[in-house]
Design an enzyme around this catalytic site. Structure first.
Site, short mmCIF file in Angstrom:
data_model
loop_
_atom_site.label_atom_id
_atom_site.label_comp_id
_atom_site.label_asym_id
_atom_site.label_seq_id
_atom_site.Cartn_x
_atom_site.Cartn_y
_atom_site.Cartn_z
N ASP A 141 -6.56 19.03 -13.16
CA ASP A 141 -5.77 20.04 -13.87
C ASP A 141 -4.28 19.74 -13.83
O ASP A 141 -3.50 20.32 -14.59
CB ASP A 141 -6.04 21.43 -13.29
CG ASP A 141 -7.46 21.84 -13.61
OD1 ASP A 141 -8.38 21.38 -12.88
OD2 ASP A 141 -7.66 22.57 -14.59
N ARG A 160 -12.54 26.94 -20.91
CA ARG A 160 -11.96 26.51 -19.64
C ARG A 160 -11.92 24.99 -19.65
O ARG A 160 -12.38 24.36 -20.58
CB ARG A 160 -12.73 27.08 -18.42
CG ARG A 160 -14.16 27.30 -18.61
CD ARG A 160 -15.19 26.32 -18.12
NE ARG A 160 -14.76 25.28 -17.28
CZ ARG A 160 -15.00 24.03 -17.54
NH1 ARG A 160 -15.64 23.66 -18.64
NH2 ARG A 160 -14.60 23.07 -16.72
#
Ligand code: MRU
Length: 362
Positions: free
Chosen positions: A242, A54
């Protein structure tokens, strides 16, 4: 970065066979350090979806190797298109995933099938090397902020949210890179680590990383940051991201927006660290346009941890029968962001600021 003196990256090709892919299983940290071997693209998709890997830059790098694994099975154009589409759907918010896949597709599409496998491994390795160097430069460009904040202090307190450290990237990290460099330079760094419910990336991963590197830190409940800021105990906030839009809006782990609001109310600088691969100039208004991943309700209702006798167990903490919602990211509007730390330097969170550093993206 090093674990117990041994240097590691977060993804690498297994040297004994030269083709399979190694990752740390981040769902097992901090309890045990397990290294997984990935041999086919379905395992890569599972690793990304289940968050064994991740962090925005890392999922892009691992997906790039997923393309190489798929081409080993079938190097046709049809299979290239299929794997790019399938891996692109594993997680929706981090743009690095689509950036890496489109870079792979761009390099491989026009090659003859028999040249694709070697080229795919070379391109995935280049993406990894680029990310490691990019993050190192983010560290260098963020370091002066910590130096300035530490003037005349015997401790500089930095708050961070989620995990934007070396295991979220190929090496160094984004938000944590300046912190590692400041610590290594002898600055008196102390990090407030938001636990980052529901998956606890702060308590489990950031605290683990900082601990392995010897950086003083304290885990806090997600809701403690505002209180600490009100009492002058946070000198600056540094988080990762992100996706950053053309106008400088920042998507990051759920709860980041509330930290930015508290920082603004208390005059605490709020910095966001990002590599070029996190920029999405095709999107302007982050709140309206960035897709926010909705994850399983069980991540909210349940907690996983280690029992006193060493077993890893998941228990329910929520009332039986209650529903739960789990938006995994939020968007902090550019107006709440003091500035962006990139591999090319620092800039305002604005179109003008970004184009000053990345004129080729105009
Ligand atoms: C350098 S990583 C930056 C972000 O990806 C990070 O802050 C984050 O939100 C990660 O979310 P995750 O859901 O753990 O992948």
């Amino acid at each position: 970065m090093k674990i117990d003196g041994t240097p590691y990256r977060s993804v690498w090709v297994e040297p004994s066979d030269g083709w399979s892919i190694r990752i740390f299983d981040q769902t097992q940290l901090p309890w045990s350090l397990e290294i997984l071997r990935l041999t086919e693209p379905g395992q890569v998709a599972h690793a990304i979806r289940s968050m064994q890997v991740r962090g925005a830059p890392l999922i892009g790098a691992v997906a790039a190797y997923g393309v190489a694994l798929a081409l080993r099975q079938d190097a046709s154009t049809g299979n290239l298109e299929r794997v790019v589409a399938a891996l692109g759907e594993t997680r929706p918010t981090a743009i690095n995933l689509r950036w890496a896949l489109s870079r792979m597709r761009g390099t491989l599409h026009n090659l003859p099938a028999d040249a694709r496998i070697a080229a795919a491994y070379a391109e995935a390795a280049a993406i990894c090397d680029d990310d490691a160097e990019t993050c190192r430069r983010i560290g260098e460009n963020g370091l002066p902020l910590i130096e300035a904040a530490s003037q005349g202090k015997d401790r500089v307190n930095i708050l961070t949210h989620c995990n934007a450290g070396w295991i979220a990237t190929v090496d160094w990290g984004t938000a944590l890179a300046p912190i590692y460099m400041a610590h290594d330079a002898g600055l008196p760094v102390h990090v407030w680590v938001d636990e980052t419910r529901p998956r606890n990336q702060g308590a489990a991963l950031t605290a683990w990383e900082l601990g392995r590197h010897g950086v003083p830190h304290t885990i806090i409940a997600d809701n403690a940051g505002g209180h600490l800021m009100q009492h002058g105990q946070v000198d600056l906030v540094i988080v990762g991201t992100d996706r950053v839009t053309r106008q400088g809006d920042v998507a990051n782990k759920i709860g980041t927006y509330l930290k930015a609001l508290a920082a603004r109310d208390n005059g605490v600088p709020f910095w966001v660290a990002l590599p070029h691969s996190t920029l999405d100039m095709s999107v302007t208004d982050g709140v309206a346009e960035i897709p926010i991943e909705e994850r399983p309700a069980a991540e909210v209702t349940d907690l996983t941890g280690r029992t006193a006798d060493g077993r890893i167990e998941t228990i329910r903490v929520a009332a039986a029968g209650s529903a739960a919602a789990n938006p995994a990211f939020d968007v902090t509007p550019a107006r709440l962001v003091t500035g962006l730390i990139t591999e090319r330097g620092r800039c305002a969170a604005s179109e003008a600021g970004l184009l000053g550093l990345y004129p080729e993206k105009a």
